[in-house]
Scaffold this active site. Structure first.
Site, PDB file in Angstrom:
ATOM      1  N   ASP A 168     -87.578  18.289  33.381  1.00  0.00           N
ATOM      2  CA  ASP A 168     -88.838  17.811  33.925  1.00  0.00           C
ATOM      3  C   ASP A 168     -90.037  18.312  33.131  1.00  0.00           C
ATOM      4  O   ASP A 168     -89.939  19.222  32.307  1.00  0.00           O
ATOM      5  CB  ASP A 168     -88.985  18.276  35.380  1.00  0.00           C
ATOM      6  CG  ASP A 168     -88.178  17.429  36.351  1.00  0.00           C
ATOM      7  OD1 ASP A 168     -87.735  16.344  35.962  1.00  0.00           O
ATOM      8  OD2 ASP A 168     -87.993  17.867  37.503  1.00  0.00           O
ATOM      9  N   LYS A 174     -92.740  13.709  34.642  1.00  0.00           N
ATOM     10  CA  LYS A 174     -93.981  12.975  34.877  1.00  0.00           C
ATOM     11  C   LYS A 174     -95.109  13.702  34.181  1.00  0.00           C
ATOM     12  O   LYS A 174     -95.256  14.910  34.320  1.00  0.00           O
ATOM     13  CB  LYS A 174     -94.256  12.892  36.375  1.00  0.00           C
ATOM     14  CG  LYS A 174     -95.605  12.286  36.733  1.00  0.00           C
ATOM     15  CD  LYS A 174     -95.845  12.393  38.231  1.00  0.00           C
ATOM     16  CE  LYS A 174     -97.220  11.884  38.605  1.00  0.00           C
ATOM     17  NZ  LYS A 174     -97.521  12.098  40.024  1.00  0.00           N
ATOM     18  N   MET A 211     -98.641  20.825  45.431  1.00  0.00           N
ATOM     19  CA  MET A 211     -99.002  19.411  45.225  1.00  0.00           C
ATOM     20  C   MET A 211    -100.113  18.985  46.189  1.00  0.00           C
ATOM     21  O   MET A 211    -100.076  17.906  46.778  1.00  0.00           O
ATOM     22  CB  MET A 211     -97.774  18.513  45.389  1.00  0.00           C
ATOM     23  CG  MET A 211     -96.661  18.840  44.399  1.00  0.00           C
ATOM     24  SD  MET A 211     -95.103  17.978  44.736  1.00  0.00           S
ATOM     25  CE  MET A 211     -94.521  18.848  46.191  1.00  0.00           C
TER      26      MET A 211
END
Length: 256
Positions: free
Chosen positions: A38, A60, A173
């Site tokens: 990741d 991402k 987040m």
């Protein structure tokens, strides 16, 4: 060529500092045939991977997905059946908002052996690196770790519940929801509750802002803080300054 049993091992890479990966995780990386990693994984850790293994970035960056989650799931199964041991390398701990459990369930449904190597979660380590304990006698008897954004891209209802408690609150987040988080704590009369926001914690690019519920949005703007970052709300945030004050006092006594 001998047949290799299709297998998935989900591995936690830790919060960013390469020294915070576990010995077991390094051992597993050396046995991998394929590694899917990741964006939050420190790329220096790729040096530990079996040199013959295929490495695939599936993370991402800047709001762009190289692979959707469904594609990652399918890639895990396809590579395991073709090559053998797939290691899914994830930042932090794969079972703390890392979707590791989902990937293991998908792989198991196709007959893959599955295993997990826990990682040091950013929810704990990032605060600790800044001398902020999540629990401290007299300040906090428990802590909540909450995702700021649900799969529906909404703020978690648990944050409203947490705001009513005396626990330390760690939000992952959650930067895009900071104004809503602030309003929830203000509604509980916690305007002066200490808040720390730490961006890219435990890495050389770490940035931090410390304030209160009422001041933190301005501090974020002034310091240009953004994701990836964690938000820590609670009296324990004061411990960092307390340590600095004690060290300064001790140093001053040595000069006398």
């Amino acid at each position: 060529m001998s047949f290799k049993i299709p297998k998935l091992t989900v591995v936690g890479a830790g919060p960013g500092d390469i020294d915070l990966i576990t010995v077991k995780a390094i051992k597993v990386l050396k046995t991998a045939d394929v590694v899917l990693y990741d964006a939050l994984v420190n790329e220096e850790l790729l040096a530990y991977i079996n040199p013959d293994a295929e490495q695939i970035f599936v993370g991402k960056r800047r709001g762009c997905y190289k692979y959707q989650q469904e594609q990652i799931n399918e890639l895990i199964v396809a590579r395991a059946k073709a090559s053998g041991h797939v290691v899914r390398l994830k930042g932090g701990d794969p079972f703390i908002f890392g979707r590791g459990a989902e990937e293991m369930e998908y792989a198991a449904s196709f007959g893959l052996e599955t295993a997990v190597v826990p990682g040091i979660s950013s929810s704990i380590a990032v605060a600790a690196y800044q001398n902020i304990p999540l629990t401290k006698r007299g300040s906090a008897e428990s802590f909540w770790v909450i995702t700021g954004t649900t799969k529906d891209h909404k703020i978690s209802n648990d944050i409203e519940l947490a705001a009513k408690s005396n626990a330390t609150i760690v939000v992952l987040m959650g930067m895009s929801k900071l104004p809503q988080i602030v309003k929830l704590f203000q509604a509980e009369g916690k305007n002066n509750l200490p808040v720390a926001i730490i961006q890219r914690g435990t890495t050389s690019r770490e940035k931090m802002g410390i304030g209160t519920v009422d001041t933190i949005e301005k501090i974020v703007a002034d310091n240009e803080l953004k994701n990836p970052a964690i938000i820590v709300l609670g009296e324990v945030v004061k411990h960092r300054q307390a340590i600095l004050d004690i060290q300064e006092q001790y140093a001053s006594t040595l000069k006398e």
